[in-house]
Design an enzyme around this catalytic site. Structure first.
Site, PDB file in Angstrom:
ATOM      1  N   GLY A  51      -2.314  11.938  -1.530  1.00 43.80           N
ATOM      2  CA  GLY A  51      -2.324  10.486  -1.383  1.00 43.80           C
ATOM      3  C   GLY A  51      -3.721   9.929  -1.544  1.00 43.80           C
ATOM      4  O   GLY A  51      -4.714  10.635  -1.325  1.00 43.80           O
ATOM      5  N   GLN A  96     -10.422   3.844  -0.411  1.00 42.86           N
ATOM      6  CA  GLN A  96     -11.145   5.115  -0.595  1.00 42.86           C
ATOM      7  C   GLN A  96     -11.949   5.152  -1.892  1.00 42.86           C
ATOM      8  O   GLN A  96     -12.817   6.011  -2.042  1.00 42.86           O
ATOM      9  CB  GLN A  96     -10.159   6.301  -0.578  1.00 42.86           C
ATOM     10  CG  GLN A  96      -9.544   6.540   0.788  1.00 42.86           C
ATOM     11  CD  GLN A  96      -8.656   7.759   0.771  1.00 42.86           C
ATOM     12  OE1 GLN A  96      -7.493   7.666   0.405  1.00 42.86           O
ATOM     13  NE2 GLN A  96      -9.202   8.907   1.133  1.00 42.86           N
ATOM     14  N   CYS A 138      -7.952  14.767   4.349  1.00 45.18           N
ATOM     15  CA  CYS A 138      -8.181  13.443   3.775  1.00 45.18           C
ATOM     16  C   CYS A 138      -9.259  13.585   2.706  1.00 45.18           C
ATOM     17  O   CYS A 138     -10.256  14.259   2.941  1.00 45.18           O
ATOM     18  CB  CYS A 138      -8.636  12.471   4.866  1.00 45.18           C
ATOM     19  SG  CYS A 138      -9.050  10.835   4.242  1.00 45.18           S
ATOM     20  N   LEU A 139      -9.055  12.958   1.553  1.00 51.33           N
ATOM     21  CA  LEU A 139     -10.037  13.085   0.476  1.00 51.33           C
ATOM     22  C   LEU A 139     -11.385  12.477   0.854  1.00 51.33           C
ATOM     23  O   LEU A 139     -12.393  12.786   0.229  1.00 51.33           O
ATOM     24  CB  LEU A 139      -9.500  12.452  -0.813  1.00 51.33           C
ATOM     25  CG  LEU A 139      -8.267  13.158  -1.403  1.00 51.33           C
ATOM     26  CD1 LEU A 139      -7.744  12.401  -2.612  1.00 51.33           C
ATOM     27  CD2 LEU A 139      -8.597  14.599  -1.768  1.00 51.33           C
ATOM     28  N   HIS A 154      -0.660   7.951   7.073  1.00 51.51           N
ATOM     29  CA  HIS A 154      -2.081   8.242   6.855  1.00 51.51           C
ATOM     30  C   HIS A 154      -2.693   7.221   5.885  1.00 51.51           C
ATOM     31  O   HIS A 154      -3.739   6.635   6.165  1.00 51.51           O
ATOM     32  CB  HIS A 154      -2.233   9.669   6.316  1.00 51.51           C
ATOM     33  CG  HIS A 154      -3.642  10.067   6.005  1.00 51.51           C
ATOM     34  ND1 HIS A 154      -4.314  11.052   6.684  1.00 51.51           N
ATOM     35  CD2 HIS A 154      -4.519   9.598   5.081  1.00 51.51           C
ATOM     36  CE1 HIS A 154      -5.549  11.150   6.188  1.00 51.51           C
ATOM     37  NE2 HIS A 154      -5.686  10.296   5.209  1.00 51.51           N
ATOM     38  N   GLU A 155      -2.018   7.006   4.746  1.00 53.75           N
ATOM     39  CA  GLU A 155      -2.557   6.087   3.732  1.00 53.75           C
ATOM     40  C   GLU A 155      -2.530   4.651   4.231  1.00 53.75           C
ATOM     41  O   GLU A 155      -3.442   3.864   3.952  1.00 53.75           O
ATOM     42  CB  GLU A 155      -1.793   6.219   2.411  1.00 53.75           C
ATOM     43  CG  GLU A 155      -1.832   7.603   1.767  1.00 53.75           C
ATOM     44  CD  GLU A 155      -3.219   8.209   1.657  1.00 53.75           C
ATOM     45  OE1 GLU A 155      -4.206   7.458   1.541  1.00 53.75           O
ATOM     46  OE2 GLU A 155      -3.326   9.440   1.716  1.00 53.75           O
ATOM     47  N   HIS A 173      -5.545   3.655   6.126  1.00 50.80           N
ATOM     48  CA  HIS A 173      -6.720   3.338   5.302  1.00 50.80           C
ATOM     49  C   HIS A 173      -6.784   1.845   4.976  1.00 50.80           C
ATOM     50  O   HIS A 173      -7.871   1.283   4.846  1.00 50.80           O
ATOM     51  CB  HIS A 173      -6.679   4.120   3.982  1.00 50.80           C
ATOM     52  CG  HIS A 173      -7.192   5.531   4.079  1.00 50.80           C
ATOM     53  ND1 HIS A 173      -8.499   5.827   4.403  1.00 50.80           N
ATOM     54  CD2 HIS A 173      -6.580   6.713   3.874  1.00 50.80           C
ATOM     55  CE1 HIS A 173      -8.656   7.149   4.396  1.00 50.80           C
ATOM     56  NE2 HIS A 173      -7.509   7.713   4.081  1.00 50.80           N
TER      57      HIS A 173
HETATM   58 NI    NI Z   1      -7.167   9.769   3.856  1.00 51.43          NI
END
Ligand code: NI
Length: 172
Positions: free
Chosen positions: A46, A51, A94-95, A136-137, A140
């Protein structure tokens, strides 16, 4: 299409809440394409617009992680989680936190209302990894990060590890 650089914690831009998407135009289509390409290149399941430094309420998810599974790209624009049922603990990454994996408590199932890249409204009920990724997304988009869900001790440890890496990246 282009792979965009992903912001890493503690970059302050990750804390900026996203604004609602109003224009479903070519620019949005190009942004969605870039986000998908960036997510697949990482690779991740995701990616949310904040991000990559774009403060808009939009994320992409593809939980088809097996080598033989066909891709299952899902685009969520202006999403709203309207129902959360049960609880589940899952080790998330998480990226924006490369190399970090931490147990986070989430709802087991969610119902989400959103629009697709063309502005078409849809509602989706999800469980398993998809439900976790959606939560999670969606965090953000409010400037919330997985670190916010951890105990004070774990939060300190993750913060320290990331801050050290950030300082190193700044000098090299
Ligand atoms: Ni993340």
């Amino acid at each position: 299409m282009a792979v965009r650089p992903i912001l890493h914690y503690p970059d302050k831009r990750l804390r900026i809440p996203g604004k609602a998407v109003e224009a479903f135009d070519d620019e949005l289509t190009a942004l969605v394409d870039d986000m998908a390409e960036t997510m697949y290149a990482a690779p991740g399941v995701g990616l949310a617009a904040p991000q990559i430094g774009v403060s808009l309420r939009l994320f992409v998810i593809d939980v088809a992680t097996g080598p033989d599974e066909p891709s299952d790209l899902r685009v969520f624009v202006n999403p709203e989680i309207v129902e959360r049922v049960g609880t589940v603990c899952y080790e998330e990454g998480c990226l924006s936190f490369p190399g970090i994996h931490e147990e986070v408590k989430r709802a087991e199932r969610v119902a989400v209302r959103a629009q697709d890249a063309q502005g078409e409204r849809f509602e989706l009920e999800a469980d398993g990894l998809l439900a976790i990724a959606i939560q999670h997304e969606n965090d953000h988009l409010d400037g919330e990060l997985m670190i916010d869900h951890l105990s004070l001790l774990r939060r300190r440890l993750v913060h320290r590890a990331m801050a050290k890496r950030f300082a190193k990246a700044a000098v090299s």
